[in-house]
Scaffold this active site. Structure first.
Site, PDB file in Angstrom:
ATOM      1  N   TYR B 277      -0.023  -3.528   6.757  1.00 48.45           N
ATOM      2  CA  TYR B 277      -1.266  -3.113   7.433  1.00 48.45           C
ATOM      3  C   TYR B 277      -1.234  -3.576   8.882  1.00 48.45           C
ATOM      4  O   TYR B 277      -1.170  -4.769   9.158  1.00 48.45           O
ATOM      5  CB  TYR B 277      -2.431  -3.752   6.685  1.00 48.45           C
ATOM      6  CG  TYR B 277      -3.825  -3.313   7.056  1.00 48.45           C
ATOM      7  CD1 TYR B 277      -4.209  -3.113   8.370  1.00 48.45           C
ATOM      8  CD2 TYR B 277      -4.777  -3.127   6.070  1.00 48.45           C
ATOM      9  CE1 TYR B 277      -5.491  -2.720   8.692  1.00 48.45           C
ATOM     10  CE2 TYR B 277      -6.066  -2.746   6.373  1.00 48.45           C
ATOM     11  CZ  TYR B 277      -6.424  -2.548   7.694  1.00 48.45           C
ATOM     12  OH  TYR B 277      -7.705  -2.180   8.003  1.00 48.45           O
ATOM     13  N   TYR B 325      -0.794   6.577  13.138  1.00 47.34           N
ATOM     14  CA  TYR B 325      -1.086   7.596  12.115  1.00 47.34           C
ATOM     15  C   TYR B 325      -2.589   7.827  12.030  1.00 47.34           C
ATOM     16  O   TYR B 325      -3.106   8.851  12.453  1.00 47.34           O
ATOM     17  CB  TYR B 325      -0.529   7.146  10.768  1.00 47.34           C
ATOM     18  CG  TYR B 325      -0.831   8.082   9.612  1.00 47.34           C
ATOM     19  CD1 TYR B 325      -0.534   9.435   9.690  1.00 47.34           C
ATOM     20  CD2 TYR B 325      -1.397   7.601   8.439  1.00 47.34           C
ATOM     21  CE1 TYR B 325      -0.808  10.286   8.620  1.00 47.34           C
ATOM     22  CE2 TYR B 325      -1.666   8.436   7.369  1.00 47.34           C
ATOM     23  CZ  TYR B 325      -1.372   9.778   7.460  1.00 47.34           C
ATOM     24  OH  TYR B 325      -1.639  10.612   6.410  1.00 47.34           O
TER      25      TYR B 325
END
Lengths: 87, 379
Positions: B277, B325
């Site tokens: 993450y 993204y």
């Protein structure tokens, strides 16, 4: 648990310099973690100091300066130790 | 791992991602959920367990018309969905339910029908907020200058994390940002909170994702290639980033990652694909070190030497990550979606032959972590 008095002296452990602004605070400003000589760490702001990476040196000695905002609110800020002695 | 092994039999993201101004947060949950149900060939009536974070599970279950007999609303930040997978594994093994839907959705950018979140803890509110913290950009990076001072990590090495992830994003048609960037571009972008420049901070977008998990012995009932959950872990450290025990390492990462690797009975040498993450560019570096892929202070060099880049030995954040993204606020779901695509062989930047993928998520500002080990090989 108990309340213990501390010296108000410590070192600059880590920090960010916020450039995105905050109401009531001149930007940019440092958000710092100070390691007190007694061992605990706390968040604060480094004041009376240029808010630049050159002036804010990791591990530099700092000392508390209390700023009174109201009858109920006083915040502990830190400033570089002016006499240059290590804490 | 005791009890029946878990498998992912449905996985999907929202139909659209990016800026979605005509869809509420609950509608995004529904879109992701129905896409995952279609992927698994199931209907709402087949679901008997439900977990979500951000929104209350009550709200989402009602909106979807679910009648779950097991509910998990663990909400400790963006890693909550990894933790939901772990809790679902335990619930299914205990016989509390059989088929669990896990949803995430967030109208992070457009803020349409956004749930109110208690973002600041009472402790952080008392001991951090008075000093001008305004949210993740002014909190999450706080340990980094100490880490740089102690380990020699450079500004260029941290900027390079964003550069390498943009390479991956360039291979992903759904990525928000796809044009190549250089270290100079990153260091020349607008300063947000020194030492973090704009391109070292995640996107803010709208979207969601959903997973359906069930016991691995049922995988023949589903149309997609099963992805097995080999192991998992969870951990918490502190709601105050200023009180991290070690500014060079996340305790929650170490606990969650250590338990995930141990329960999966794998070592770092077994991992073919990694998701960490990346709300900010330092997080993959902490993740690489805390999971044991690199020694302390070595991750900057590891990424610089292109080990995590296309063609490298440890492809990482192959969807482009939160930096390129998408990042709707609680990114952990998207990390797992990419792990699952890689294990199914359907990722835009597919890693040929990959058999083990690890997803490590963070919650709050190093406050919590969840880690899941996926594989396309039955245990």
């Amino acid at each position: 648990m108990a309340v213990e008095e501390v010296s108000g002296r410590g070192t600059l452990y880590s920090y960010l310099i916020n450039h995105t602004g905050h109401p009531g605070i001149a930007s940019p400003y440092s958000i710092a973690v100070v390691q007190l000589d007694e061992g605990v760490r706390m968040m604060s702001n480094i004041v009376n100091c240029d808010q630049t990476p050159e002036a804010l040196v990791i591990d530099m000695s700092v000392e508390v300066v209390f700023e009174v905002f109201s009858d109920e609110i006083t915040l502990p800020f830190f400033q570089p130790v002016s006499d240059g002695t290590a804490s | 791992m005791s009890g029946p092994t878990l498998a992912v039999v449905g996985a999907a993201e929202t139909t659209q991602m990016g800026v979605i101004t005509d869809t509420s947060e609950l509608q995004l949950h529904a879109d992701a959920a129905f896409n995952a149900l279609a992927d698994a060939g199931l209907t709402i009536k087949d679901i008997d367990g439900f977990a979500t974070a951000g929104e209350r599970p009550t709200d989402v279950a009602h909106y979807l018309g679910l009648e779950p007999r097991w509910v998990d609303g663990t909400s400790v930040g963006g890693c909550s969905f990894m933790i939901h997978v772990r809790h679902a594994a335990a619930a299914i093994a205990a016989g509390l339910c059989t088929t669990v839907l896990i949803t995430h959705a967030e109208s992070g950018k457009s803020r349409v029908g956004k749930a109110r979140q208690a973002f600041t803890s009472a402790l952080s509110g008392q001991f951090e907020r008075p000093f001008g913290v305004t949210g993740p950009p002014t909190m999450f990076g706080l340990p980094v200058l100490r880490h740089m001072h102690d380990t020699g990590l450079t500004h260029e090495q941290m900027a390079n994390v964003a550069v390498v992830q943009r390479e991956w994003a360039g291979m992903n048609p759904r990525a928000t940002f796809r044009d190549p960037i250089t270290v100079e571009d990153v260091l020349g972008s607008r300063m947000i909170a020194y030492p973090f420049h704009l391109l070292e901070c995640c996107l803010v977008t709208d979207g969601g994702g959903a997973l359906i998990v069930t016991s691995a012995d049922r995988t023949m009932d589903f149309p997609t290639a099963p992805v097995y959950v080999l192991g998992h872990g969870e951990g918490v450290e502190t709601p105050m980033v200023s009180q991290m025990e070690n500014f060079s390492s996340s305790k929650a990462f170490r606990i969650a990652g250590g338990d995930a690797f141990a329960s999966a009975e794998i070592t770092t040498a077994d991992v073919d694909h990694l998701m960490v993450y990346d709300a900010f560019a330092h997080l993959p570096l902490y993740g690489l070190e805390d999971l044991g892929f690199c020694g302390r202070g070595e991750a900057g060099d590891f990424v610089w030497e292109r080990n995590t880049a296309p063609g490298g030995s440890l492809p990482m954040n192959t969807n482009g990550g939160g930096l390129s993204y998408m990042h709707s606020g609680m990114y952990g779901m998207y990390a797992m979606q990419e792990s699952i695509r890689q294990m199914r062989g359907t990722a835009p930047a597919q890693i040929e032959g990959a058999e083990v993928s690890v997803s490590l998520g963070v919650g709050g500002m190093f406050g919590a972590a969840g880690c899941v080990v996926f594989s396309n090989v039955a245990p």
